[in-house]
Design an enzyme around this catalytic site. Structure first.
Site, PDB file in Angstrom:
ATOM      1  N   GLU A  83       1.440  -0.370  -5.050  1.00 21.26           N
ATOM      2  CA  GLU A  83       0.409   0.633  -5.276  1.00 21.26           C
ATOM      3  C   GLU A  83       1.111   1.988  -5.273  1.00 21.26           C
ATOM      4  O   GLU A  83       1.379   2.575  -4.232  1.00 21.26           O
ATOM      5  CB  GLU A  83      -0.663   0.601  -4.181  1.00 21.26           C
ATOM      6  CG  GLU A  83      -1.850   1.469  -4.557  1.00 21.26           C
ATOM      7  CD  GLU A  83      -2.374   2.360  -3.438  1.00 21.26           C
ATOM      8  OE1 GLU A  83      -3.495   2.859  -3.566  1.00 21.26           O
ATOM      9  OE2 GLU A  83      -1.646   2.600  -2.460  1.00 21.26           O
TER      10      GLU A  83
ATOM     11  N   ASP B  25       0.826  -1.208   0.000  1.00 17.71           N
ATOM     12  CA  ASP B  25       0.000   0.000   0.000  1.00 17.71           C
ATOM     13  C   ASP B  25       0.863   1.262   0.000  1.00 17.71           C
ATOM     14  O   ASP B  25       1.897   1.315   0.679  1.00 17.71           O
ATOM     15  CB  ASP B  25      -0.873  -0.021   1.265  1.00 17.71           C
ATOM     16  CG  ASP B  25      -1.827   1.139   1.337  1.00 17.71           C
ATOM     17  OD1 ASP B  25      -2.652   1.275   0.429  1.00 17.71           O
ATOM     18  OD2 ASP B  25      -1.739   1.921   2.296  1.00 17.71           O
TER      19      ASP B  25
HETATM   20  O1  LIG Z   1      -4.084   3.764   3.877  1.00 14.96           O
HETATM   21  C1  LIG Z   1      -4.508   4.951   3.258  1.00 14.96           C
HETATM   22  C2  LIG Z   1      -5.038   4.623   1.913  1.00 14.96           C
HETATM   23  O2  LIG Z   1      -4.016   3.907   1.256  1.00 14.96           O
HETATM   24  C3  LIG Z   1      -4.374   3.441  -0.014  1.00 14.96           C
HETATM   25  O3  LIG Z   1      -4.621   4.617  -0.663  1.00 14.96           O
HETATM   26  C4  LIG Z   1      -4.545   4.878  -1.933  1.00 14.96           C
HETATM   27  O4  LIG Z   1      -5.812   5.328  -2.236  1.00 14.96           O
HETATM   28  C5  LIG Z   1      -6.056   6.674  -2.250  1.00 14.96           C
HETATM   29  C6  LIG Z   1      -7.475   6.927  -2.613  1.00 14.96           C
HETATM   30  O5  LIG Z   1      -8.391   6.429  -1.694  1.00 14.96           O
HETATM   31  C7  LIG Z   1      -5.124   7.235  -3.264  1.00 14.96           C
HETATM   32  O6  LIG Z   1      -5.436   8.565  -3.460  1.00 14.96           O
HETATM   33  C8  LIG Z   1      -3.686   7.073  -2.815  1.00 14.96           C
HETATM   34  O7  LIG Z   1      -2.790   7.520  -3.791  1.00 14.96           O
HETATM   35  C9  LIG Z   1      -3.380   5.664  -2.521  1.00 14.96           C
HETATM   36  O8  LIG Z   1      -2.180   5.467  -1.852  1.00 14.96           O
HETATM   37  C10 LIG Z   1      -5.542   2.475   0.122  1.00 14.96           C
HETATM   38  O9  LIG Z   1      -5.833   1.875  -1.117  1.00 14.96           O
HETATM   39  C11 LIG Z   1      -6.727   3.225   0.701  1.00 14.96           C
HETATM   40  O10 LIG Z   1      -7.843   2.379   0.829  1.00 14.96           O
HETATM   41  C12 LIG Z   1      -6.326   3.776   2.036  1.00 14.96           C
HETATM   42  O11 LIG Z   1      -7.358   4.583   2.537  1.00 14.96           O
END
Ligand SMILES: OC[C@H]1O[C@H](O[C@H]2O[C@H](CO)[C@@H](O)[C@H](O)[C@H]2O)[C@H](O)[C@@H](O)[C@@H]1O
Ligand SMILES: [Ca+2]
Length: 550
Positions: free
Chosen positions: A246, A204
Site C-alpha cells: 500500500e 500497510d
Molecule cells: O494505519 C494508518 C492508516 O494506514 C492505512 O492508511 C492509508 O490510508 C490513508 C487514508 O485513510 C491514506 O491517506 C494513506 O496514504 C494510507 O497509508 C490504512 O489503510 C488506514 O486504514 C489506516 O488508518
C-alpha cells in the site's frame, strides 16, 4: 503447472477485501468474528474469489479500526481465538481460496507493551524502538496525512519530556527502523503468521518506514532496502507467498516498489483509481489512458492491484488540485462526504447507484492490466452512512438477507458494532445477498457472470499486453489485450449518452469477433473500419479469433 508458474498465482487472481468485524457474527454479540467468516466462505467462493485480504484482526484498542496494533501475536478476542483463525485458514484453503492479511509495519498502538516500556524513561531498553526528539522541528515540512485530526507529526510525551514521531494518528507512534531489533522483530511477526498458513501480506503504509532530515521521509532508499530483505526472506523460506504494497504515491514513486522483481509482487494502483472516476465525470478516456501509460510497464512477475474502493476514504492525496476539485464537485457535494484529502463514500453511492456506471466501472478494473481487488459489499451495491465518524460509514455490517440486522447478527440492533444501512435507496431489505442471488437480473448475479467471463481469460487480462486504439470520440476508451495466442478487444463508452466508434482493425482482417459474456458472434473483421454502437456507460469485451484457430 511448474512451481515457478504456480508461484505467479496472484497475476491471475481476483481479490476480495474483508474486515472480520463486518462480515458475519456467529455468536450474537453484534461483532463479526472468525467462525462467522468461516461460515461464509462458500459465498466468497461462489463469487469467484481467489484470494481474501483480511483487514487487521490482531489485538488492538481499535482507535484506528485495528491499524493500531497492541499485540502482533494474538487475535482480538472479539474476533475469536488463534484456533478459530487456524480453522478459518484450513477451510479457506480447502475451498481453494488463498488468504493474505494486513501487516502494519510503520506504526503501533501507544498501548503496545513496547511503547509503554519506551515511555517509562529515556534509558529504557525499548526507548530506541521509537523515534524521539527534543523539539517538534525535526523533519520539518514532512506532510501530515490525517489533516483533519492531526496538527503535527510529533506529539509530546509529558513523562519523559520528548516528542515522538507519528505519520498517522498521535496514538500510533512510528517504529524506529534504524534500530536492528525493530527490523528483526517485524521479521519474527512475518514468520509467525506465515507459519500459520497465510499466503502473504497487504503491507500497510509502506513508504514511511525510515526518516531522514531534509527529505519528505517517504520512499527512502533505506525503506526499499528493508523490503528487499523481507522479500528475500520470504522467497527463501516461504516460496509462493506474496507481498502487496500500500504505497499511495505518484506513479513514478509507486512503481519503484516492484523493485527489480525483488520487492513487492503486487502494488495497489493508487494513481489509476481516482483517474477512473475523473474520466467518468469528464466523459473522457484520456485520464485513464494517460495514467495507464505512466504506470506501465511493470516487471514481468509483478502485478498492479486494481481497485475502485476500499475501507478508507477515496484518497486524493496524489492528484493535482484541479483533479481534486473535479472529484469533490462531482462525488462529494456534501461536506460530510469528505475526510482528510478524500471522499468517504462507497462505490454505489458515489455513482448515485447508477447500474450502468456500476457495471462499467467493475468491467474496467477487470480488464485493465493487473489483478482486481473488490471491497466487501460493493457486489451488492451497499450504501454508506456519512453520519458515522471517521471512515466507519463505509464499514457497516455486511447485508446477508432482509432479516433483522440484515442477517449479519442475531444480536439486538442496538448491540451491533455499527448500524446497518436503512437509507431507502440502499436499504438492506433490497440490497442483500439472499434477495439479489434470487433475482436473475440483479447486479450481484451480473457481477458473478462477469467474473466467470474474466476467469475464462484470466491470463490475458492479468498478464497480457495492452495497446490503445484511438478514435475521434473522446468518450471512447478502447484497447487490445493480448497474451500468447489470445486477443481481446475492450471498448468502453464513458459518456452518459449513447455513442459510436469506428476502428481500424485491418491488422485482424478475416478474424471472427465474439462478445465474451453472451458468446454472441459479431460480423467478422474486414478491410473496412469496424463499427460499434454503445449504450451510455457501456462496454464490450470482444474475443478476436483467428479463423483457423481452434
Ligand atoms: O494505519 C494508518 C492508516 O494506514 C492505512 O492508511 C492509508 O490510508 C490513508 C487514508 O485513510 C491514506 O491517506 C494513506 O496514504 C494510507 O497509508 C490504512 O489503510 C488506514 O486504514 C489506516 O488508518
Ligand atoms: Ca461475534
Amino acid at each position: 503447472m511448474s512451481d515457478s508458474q504456480e508461484n505467479l498465482w496472484y497475476k491471475d487472481a481476483i481479490f476480495y477485501e474483508v474486515p472480520v468485524r463486518s462480515f458475519y457474527d456467529s455468536n450474537g454479540d453484534g461483532i463479526g468474528d472468525f467462525p462467522g467468516l468461516t461460515q461464509k466462505l462458500d459465498y466468497i467462493k461462489s463469487l469467484g474469489i481467489d484470494c481474501i485480504w483480511l483487514l487487521p484482526f490482531y489485538d488492538s484498542p481499535l482507535k484506528d479500526d485495528g491499524y493500531d496494533i497492541r499485540d502482533y501475536y494474538s487475535i482480538l478476542p472479539e474476533y475469536g481465538t488463534l484456533k478459530d483463525f487456524d480453522n478459518f485458514m484450513i477451510e479457506a484453503h480447502r475451498l481453494g481460496i488463498r488468504v493474505i492479511a494486513d501487516l502494519v509495519l510503520n506504526h503501533v498502538s501507544d498501548q503496545i507493551k513496547w511503547f509503554q516500556e519506551a515511555r517509562k524513561d529515556r534509558t529504557n531498553s525499548k526507548r530506541d524502538w521509537f523515534v524521539w526528539s527534543d523539539t517538534p522541528d525535526k523533519y520539518e515540512g514532512v506532510r501530515i496525512i490525517f489533516i483533519d485530526t492531526e496538527r503535527s507529526n510529533w506529539t509530546l510525551d509529558p513523562q519523559t519530556g520528548q516528542y515522538y514521531w507519528h505519520r498517522f494518528f498521535s496514538h500510533q507512534p512510528d517504529l524506529n527502523y534504524d534500530n536492528p531489533e525493530v527490523r528483526d522483530e517485524m521479521k519474527k511477526v512475518i514468520r509467525f503468521w506465515l507459519d500459520r498458513g497465510l499466503d502473504g501480506f497487504r503491507c500497510d503504509a509502506v513508504p514511511y518506514l525510515f526518516e531522514r532530515e531534509g527529505t519528505s521521509c517517504e520512499n527512502l532508499p533505506e525503506t526499499h532496502e528493508y523490503f528487499r530483505e523481507i522479500r528475500k526472506m520470504i522467497d527463501e523460506e516461504y516460496p509462493g507467498r506474496i507481498l502487496l504494497a500500500e504505497a499511495n504515491q505518484w506513479p513514478e514513486d509507486a512503481k519503484k516498489y516492484f523493485g527489480n522483481e525483488d520487492e513487492f509482487q503486487m502494488n495497489f494502483n493508487f494513481p489509476l483509481m481516482p483517474r477512473i472516476f475523473i474520466a467518468l465525470a469528464k466523459e473522457d478516456a484520456f485520464p485513464v489512458e494517460n495514467i495507464i501509460s505512466k504506470t506501465l510497464p511493470v516487471p514481468e512477475k509483478c502485478s498492479w492491484g486494481l481497485f475502485l474502493r476500499n475501507h478508507d476514504e477515496l484518497t486524493l492525496e496524489m492528484v493535482s488540485d484541479e483533479e481534486r476539485d473535479i472529484m469533490y464537485s462531482e462525488y462529494a457535494k456534501v461536506p460530510k462526504m469528505r475526510l482528510n484529502l478524500g471522499i468517504r463514500r462507497r462505490l454505489a453511492p458515489l455513482v448515485d447507484n447508477d447500474r450502468y456506471a456500476l457495471e462499467f466501472l467493475n468491467a474496467l478494473i477487470m480488464s485493465l492490466p493487473g489483478s482486481p481487488i473488490l471491497y466487501y459489499g460493493d457486489e451488492i451495491n451497499m450504501g454508506d452512512n456519512i453520519y458515522l465518524g471517521d471512515r466507519n460509514g463505509v464499514r457497516t455490517p455486511m447485508q446477508w438477507s432482509y432479516d433483522r440486522n440484515a442477517g449479519f447478527s442475531r444480536s439486538d440492533p442496538e448491540q451491533l458494532y455499527a448500524p446497518v444501512i436503512i437509507n431507502s435507496n440502499y436499504h438492506y431489505e433490497v440490497n442483500n445477498v439472499e434477495s439479489m442471488s434470487r433475482l436473475p437480473s440483479s447486479f450481484l448475479n451480473w457481477l458473478r457472470k462477469l467474473i466467470i467471463t474474466r476467469k475464462r481469460s484470466a491470463q490475458v487480462f492479468g498478464r497480457g499486453t495492452i495497446e490503445f486504439i484511438h478514435s475521434d470520440q473522446k468518450e471512447i476508451l478502447a484497447f487490445i489485450r493480448a497474451y500468447e495466442n489470445q486477443v481481446i478487444l475492450c471498448v468502453y463508452n464513458l459518456s452518459r449518452k449513447p455513442s459510436y466508434v469506428t476502428m481500424d482493425l485491418r491488422k485482424y482482417s478475416g478474424w471472427h469477433v465474439r462478445e465474451m459474456i453472451s458468446l454472441t458472434r459479431f460480423p467478422d473483421i474486414g478491410e473496412l473500419p469496424y463499427f460499434f454502437t454503445l449504450q451510455r456507460n457501456s462496454f464490450f469485451w470482444m474475443s478476436l479469433e483467428k479463423p483457423d484457430a481452434t
